[in-house]
Scaffold this motif. Structure first.
Motif, mmCIF file in Angstrom:
data_model
loop_
_atom_site.group_PDB
_atom_site.id
_atom_site.type_symbol
_atom_site.label_atom_id
_atom_site.label_comp_id
_atom_site.label_asym_id
_atom_site.label_seq_id
_atom_site.Cartn_x
_atom_site.Cartn_y
_atom_site.Cartn_z
ATOM 1 N N CYS A 64 0.840 -1.188 0.000
ATOM 2 C CA CYS A 64 0.000 0.000 0.000
ATOM 3 C C CYS A 64 0.878 1.242 0.000
ATOM 4 N N THR A 65 0.406 2.282 -0.660
ATOM 5 C CA THR A 65 1.145 3.533 -0.666
ATOM 6 C C THR A 65 0.252 4.652 -0.160
ATOM 7 N N SER A 66 0.789 5.409 0.777
ATOM 8 C CA SER A 66 0.041 6.519 1.357
ATOM 9 C C SER A 66 0.156 7.735 0.453
ATOM 10 N N THR A 67 -0.720 8.685 0.657
ATOM 11 C CA THR A 67 -0.641 9.913 -0.105
ATOM 12 C C THR A 67 -0.120 11.054 0.749
ATOM 13 N N VAL A 68 -0.129 10.883 2.039
ATOM 14 C CA VAL A 68 0.234 11.978 2.928
ATOM 15 C C VAL A 68 1.741 12.158 3.018
ATOM 16 N N TYR B 253 3.714 0.254 2.613
ATOM 17 C CA TYR B 253 3.565 -0.951 3.418
ATOM 18 C C TYR B 253 3.735 -2.153 2.513
ATOM 19 N N TYR B 254 4.401 -3.179 3.065
ATOM 20 C CA TYR B 254 4.551 -4.438 2.334
ATOM 21 C C TYR B 254 4.255 -5.606 3.255
ATOM 22 N N ALA B 255 3.575 -6.579 2.718
ATOM 23 C CA ALA B 255 3.407 -7.820 3.458
ATOM 24 C C ALA B 255 4.778 -8.476 3.620
ATOM 25 N N ASP B 256 4.978 -9.179 4.707
ATOM 26 C CA ASP B 256 6.270 -9.808 4.954
ATOM 27 C C ASP B 256 6.682 -10.727 3.812
ATOM 28 N N SER B 257 5.724 -11.354 3.192
ATOM 29 C CA SER B 257 6.022 -12.331 2.141
ATOM 30 C C SER B 257 6.589 -11.698 0.872
ATOM 31 N N VAL B 258 6.444 -10.381 0.731
ATOM 32 C CA VAL B 258 6.920 -9.732 -0.503
ATOM 33 C C VAL B 258 7.997 -8.683 -0.250
ATOM 34 N N LYS B 259 8.315 -8.443 1.007
ATOM 35 C CA LYS B 259 9.329 -7.436 1.319
ATOM 36 C C LYS B 259 10.652 -7.764 0.646
ATOM 37 N N GLY B 260 11.247 -6.737 0.050
ATOM 38 C CA GLY B 260 12.513 -6.930 -0.634
ATOM 39 C C GLY B 260 12.369 -7.384 -2.072
ATOM 40 N N ARG B 261 11.169 -7.779 -2.467
ATOM 41 C CA ARG B 261 10.944 -8.247 -3.844
ATOM 42 C C ARG B 261 9.952 -7.373 -4.599
ATOM 43 N N PHE B 262 9.020 -6.786 -3.911
ATOM 44 C CA PHE B 262 8.002 -5.941 -4.540
ATOM 45 C C PHE B 262 8.254 -4.489 -4.169
ATOM 46 N N THR B 263 7.986 -3.602 -5.116
ATOM 47 C CA THR B 263 8.106 -2.171 -4.863
ATOM 48 C C THR B 263 6.875 -1.468 -5.404
ATOM 49 N N ILE B 264 6.235 -0.703 -4.541
ATOM 50 C CA ILE B 264 5.065 0.061 -4.961
ATOM 51 C C ILE B 264 5.469 1.502 -5.216
ATOM 52 N N SER B 265 4.895 2.087 -6.228
ATOM 53 C CA SER B 265 5.168 3.488 -6.537
ATOM 54 C C SER B 265 3.920 4.094 -7.169
ATOM 55 N N ARG B 266 3.851 5.403 -7.124
ATOM 56 C CA ARG B 266 2.691 6.058 -7.711
ATOM 57 C C ARG B 266 3.130 7.238 -8.549
ATOM 58 N N ASP B 267 2.379 7.465 -9.607
ATOM 59 C CA ASP B 267 2.583 8.614 -10.480
ATOM 60 C C ASP B 267 1.274 9.391 -10.465
ATOM 61 N N ASN B 268 1.214 10.400 -9.634
ATOM 62 C CA ASN B 268 -0.031 11.153 -9.493
ATOM 63 C C ASN B 268 -0.410 11.882 -10.775
ATOM 64 N N ALA B 269 0.565 12.215 -11.588
ATOM 65 C CA ALA B 269 0.271 12.896 -12.851
ATOM 66 C C ALA B 269 -0.470 11.974 -13.813
ATOM 67 N N LYS B 270 -0.228 10.682 -13.664
ATOM 68 C CA LYS B 270 -0.873 9.705 -14.548
ATOM 69 C C LYS B 270 -2.002 8.955 -13.864
#
Length: 118
Positions: A50-54, A59-76
């Motif tokens: 999950c990615t916050s906006t503030v 946040y990452y579940a333990d099972s994916v930490k180090g392997r998954f990366t979340i990012s957001r592009d507010n312009a898109k």
């Protein structure tokens, strides 16, 4: 109307990578957290990231930490989930939503299938 469309899934071998996209419309995107969830065959839906906006916190579940990366592009109006070193247990249908916990989701949109072969 709030709409979230997950895409980018596919079939990959273990150790491979995929990048999922969550395209949003119908609301003020940069005012909402965006969460990724998944449901494996025969299992309950679970939160993945999950990615916050503030403050940009993630946040990452333990099972994916180090392997998954979340990012957001507010312009898109898009949130991405970069997945590397995929494992067969990552197989499932991936969904995105405007909240970070499964119980808070009021309506599930169409997910995208991720299949990781061993």
């Amino acid at each position: 109307e709030v709409q979230l469309q997950a895409s980018g899934g596919g079939l990959v071998q273990a150790g491979g990578s995929l990048r999922l996209s969550c395209a949003a419309s119908g609301f003020t995107f940069d005012g909402y957290a965006i969460g990724w969830f998944r449901q494996a065959p025969g299992k309950e839906r679970e939160g993945v990231s999950c990615t916050s906006t503030v403050d940009g916190s993630t946040y990452y579940a333990d099972s994916v930490k180090g392997r998954f990366t979340i990012s957001r592009d507010n312009a898109k109006n898009t949130v991405y989930l970069q997945m590397i070193s995929l494992k067969p247990e990552d197989t499932g249908v991936y969904y995105c939503s405007t909240v970070c916990t499964v119980d808070a989701v009021l309506k599930w949109g169409q997910g995208t299938q991720v299949t990781v072969s061993s």
